[in-house]
Design an enzyme around this catalytic site. Structure first.
Site, PDB file in Angstrom:
ATOM      1  CG  ASP A 156      19.866  54.546 -18.135  1.00  0.00           C
ATOM      2  OD1 ASP A 156      19.007  55.396 -17.862  1.00  0.00           O
ATOM      3  OD2 ASP A 156      20.931  54.827 -17.683  1.00  0.00           O
ATOM      4  CB  CYS A 175      18.998  57.487 -11.981  1.00  0.00           C
ATOM      5  SG  CYS A 175      19.732  57.239 -10.149  1.00  0.00           S
ATOM      6  CG  HIS A 235      22.712  54.954 -12.654  1.00  0.00           C
ATOM      7  ND1 HIS A 235      21.786  55.769 -12.765  1.00  0.00           N
ATOM      8  CD2 HIS A 235      22.792  54.417 -14.180  1.00  0.00           C
ATOM      9  CE1 HIS A 235      21.345  55.973 -13.883  1.00  0.00           C
ATOM     10  NE2 HIS A 235      21.934  55.109 -14.628  1.00  0.00           N
ATOM     11  CB  CYS A 282       9.854  78.528  -5.422  1.00  0.00           C
ATOM     12  SG  CYS A 282       9.003  79.155  -4.044  1.00  0.00           S
ATOM     13  CB  CYS A 317      12.186  79.707  -2.390  1.00  0.00           C
ATOM     14  SG  CYS A 317      12.253  81.042  -3.707  1.00  0.00           S
ATOM     15  CB  CYS A 357       8.347  83.162  -6.312  1.00  0.00           C
ATOM     16  SG  CYS A 357      10.013  82.275  -6.036  1.00  0.00           S
ATOM     17  CB  CYS A 409       9.178  83.615  -1.362  1.00  0.00           C
ATOM     18  SG  CYS A 409       9.250  82.223  -2.264  1.00  0.00           S
TER      19      CYS A 409
END
Length: 640
Positions: free
Chosen positions: A334, A290, A317, A232, A264, A235, A267
């Site tokens: 990769d 990826c 992928h 977040c 979040c 926070c 908050c």
């Protein structure tokens, strides 16, 4: 345009391209409308130069033909007798109306669209493909499936082929170079090459091969970061994925059509995570999954002068391939996994059910599926999106257009490389030890949801290998076994130094254990597969079948634990079970004299968090310590 997505897509092309393509499409339609009984006008050969150069590369063009009613045979598109001529006419009129509007706006001579097609006897345009009779169509259900999938598949190929041209922009490469510690990586590559040649005078690697390794390590360790959910911004606490958000103008400017809401709960703040597809922006954000990793890494490869291509896998992928001039082949790379030249990682290690994998470079698109599979028949059974013949002609057509401007020498080089690849693809590969582990990038929950933890492949049937003393071992009255985790090899010392390659090939039981190589730390060890609560591996020695019994036992093993993890080593027979420490020292417990069999067993458990699987390790050792045995078992025998 409502009802005709292909027509709408065609409208998005430049004015010149649209006018040229629409004229050809209208000619196809008019030929059928004017000559309904002429079979020759109902067929378009996919390999025809006009189709290949004027329609195939253009966004929306082939889709328009499908919307007119054309269907696919093996080598042709054909307009069946059952197709709706009214549908054909509606698509034709939509194209004609837009064409007239653009011509009038440009004050050009209008193509005679106001004349009723049926009242004219004009012959086909000179640009029309030479008519060839249609081949027999596929069964209706299968043909409809191909008809639906082909335009989508074509758009994917076209989009990726166009996208990789961004990597060739000199200003973008310069921007990437400013982010890369190029001199430092080159220096490390030179040092590694010197070490390799010192260890093996016959080493045929080049500096660029080692540069690939250095670039992979730098990219994963120092440059890019993985995002499951953003912290977040207010926070700094955890957030959760709460669906999509509408892209802003700036998001779209950087090709982020997909924006995630990382909400979040503490908050109640919405944290926007645009999935940028522009590698220039990714040089700044340096984060993603990826797609972002492979996109930015491929650009970095091109920036440092490596010949690289972007790899798209239809099972969700993407990664990179880099061409090794010294080895005359493409290397799988990769960046998410910091892995090089382990193409079976996805099918064997992650358990992916592969079907289509394509490589895209500035000059060529190649179907490289077969490099990444050792189960060719299974893969072929899953390739049901489009006809293989259509796919072959489509790829050939895309390459023909792309390579028209290349010089003969470059075209010859590409052809030679392709032939080498095709030869490579013929024979399925055999998995290497480094290709057996599950995925390491992303959270455990995310990988488990995608079934890429490797646990499924590691939980295969028990090996049940049993060591039985051979005649030389019986004569020496000594069974002496050594295992080296770096070499991943066993040695039976008193059996002519017989070698058994691969740790799994000589164990009696293996439950959720695999061999892990850490390229960044240059360490190797056995560990639990991710997602497993515990793991167990066991070796078995039987003396009784050759008329021998145990006189004494000595064993040495090493293990290492972190956090709350534990490793429990045991020696057991039918009568006795004794625990011993994995401290690297030789231990000779009593109580096994007279037994006909012996089990050496390690149980792995415990650990904390998502990396708990990694906190209990057997035989942890530097990859540079190639001579030190990781496990040693000595069984002194006597006649039964």
């Amino acid at each position: 345009m409502a009802g005709f997505p292909g027509v709408s897509a065609l409208f998005e092309n430049s004015n010149e391209v649209f006018l040229d393509v629409s004229k050809l499409l209208i000619t196809y339609a008019d030929n059928i409308i004017r000559n309904p009984n002429e079979e020759k006008y109902r067929s378009i050969r996919i390999g025809n130069p006009t189709f290949v150069t004027k329609l195939l590369p253009i966004k929306g063009a082939v889709e328009c033909l499908f919307e007119m009613g054309f269907e696919e045979a093996e080598t042709h598109l054909f307009f069946p007798r059952s197709a709706s001529v009214d549908q054909l006419r509606r698509v034709r009129e939509s194209l004609a109306a837009e064409r007239n509007q653009r011509l009038e706006a440009g004050q050009c001579t209008s193509y005679p669209q106001n004349t009723s097609p049926c009242s004219s006897t004009a012959s086909a345009s000179p640009a029309s493909p030479t008519p060839v009779p249609a081949t027999a169509p596929q069964p209706a259900v299968q043909q409809q499936q191909f008809r639906i999938n082909s335009p989508t598949f074509l758009r994917t190929l076209q989009a990726n082929f166009q996208h990789v041209m961004m990597y060739e922009k000199s200003d973008l490469q310069q921007k990437a170079l400013r982010c890369i510690p190029h001199e430092q990586l080159n220096s490390r590559a030179k040092e590694r090459l010197q070490q390799a040649r010192k260890a093996d005078p016959g080493c045929d690697l080049a500096e660029e091969d080692l540069l690939v390794m250095e670039l992979l390590q730098w990219f994963k360790q120092d440059f890019f970061s993985w995002v499951d959910s953003l912290p977040c911004s207010q926070c700094r606490g955890n957030t959760r994925h709460a669906g999509p958000l509408t892209p802003s103008t700036d998001d779209l400017r950087w090709d982020a059509g997909n924006v995630e809401n990382h909400f979040c709960d503490s908050c109640h703040l919405i944290n926007r995570f645009p999935r940028y597809n522009n590698p220039e922006k990714l040089l700044e954000t340096r984060r993603g999954r990826c797609g972002e990793w492979a996109n930015c890494f491929t650009l970095c490869c091109r920036a440092v002068g490596l010949e690289a291509r972007y790899i798209w896998d239809s099972t969700d992928h993407v990664w990179t391939e880099v061409y090794s001039h010294s080895q005359r082949r493409w290397l799988h790379c990769d960046p998410c996994e910091n892995t090089c030249d382990k193409p079976l990682l996805y099918e064997i290690g992650w358990g992916k059910k592969l079907s289509y994998i394509f490589a895209f470079s500035k000059d060529q698109v190649v179907d490289v599926t077969w490099r990444y599979s050792c189960k060719h028949e299974e893969v072929l059974s899953r390739r049901t999106k489009v006809q293989e013949t259509w796919l072959l002609h489509t790829v050939t057509g895309l390459n023909s257009v792309k390579q028209q401007s290349l010089n003969p020498e470059r075209n010859r080089e590409l052809l030679e490389r392709l032939l080498v690849e095709l030869v490579e693809f013929i024979s399925p590969k055999i998995p290497k030890p480094g290709e057996l582990g599950g995925r390491i990038s992303g959270s455990l929950a995310w990988r488990a949801a995608r079934e890429e933890t490797g646990a499924a492949s590691a939980k295969k049937k028990a090996v049940e290998f049993v060591f039985i003393p051979t005649e030389p071992e019986k004569c020496a009255k000594l069974f002496h076994l050594q295992y080296n985790v770096t070499k991943d090899s066993y040695c039976r010392v008193h059996n002519g130094a017989e070698k058994i390659q691969g740790w799994e090939n000589a164990v009696w039981k293996n439950e959720s254990v695999f061999r892990k190589e850490e390229q960044d730390w240059q360490m190797v060890y056995l560990a639990r597969t991710e997602g497993s609560i515990s793991g167990r591996v066991c070796w078995k020695i039987m003396c009784a079948p050759v008329g021998m019994k145990i006189k004494s036992v000595s064993v040495r093993a090493t293990s290492q634990t972190f956090h709350s993890a534990e490793v429990l080593w045991k020696l057991r027979s039918a009568q006795t079970t004794i625990e011993f420490p994995g401290d690297g020292e030789m231990h000779s417990p009593v109580g096994f004299s007279g037994s006909g069999e012996l089990f050496v067993e390690a149980e792995l458990g415990g650990g904390d968090g998502d990396a708990a699987w990694q906190h209990a390790q057997l035989f942890r050792q530097s990859m540079k310590e190639a001579e030190a045995p990781s496990l040693e078992i000595l069984v002194e025998m006597e006649d039964a």
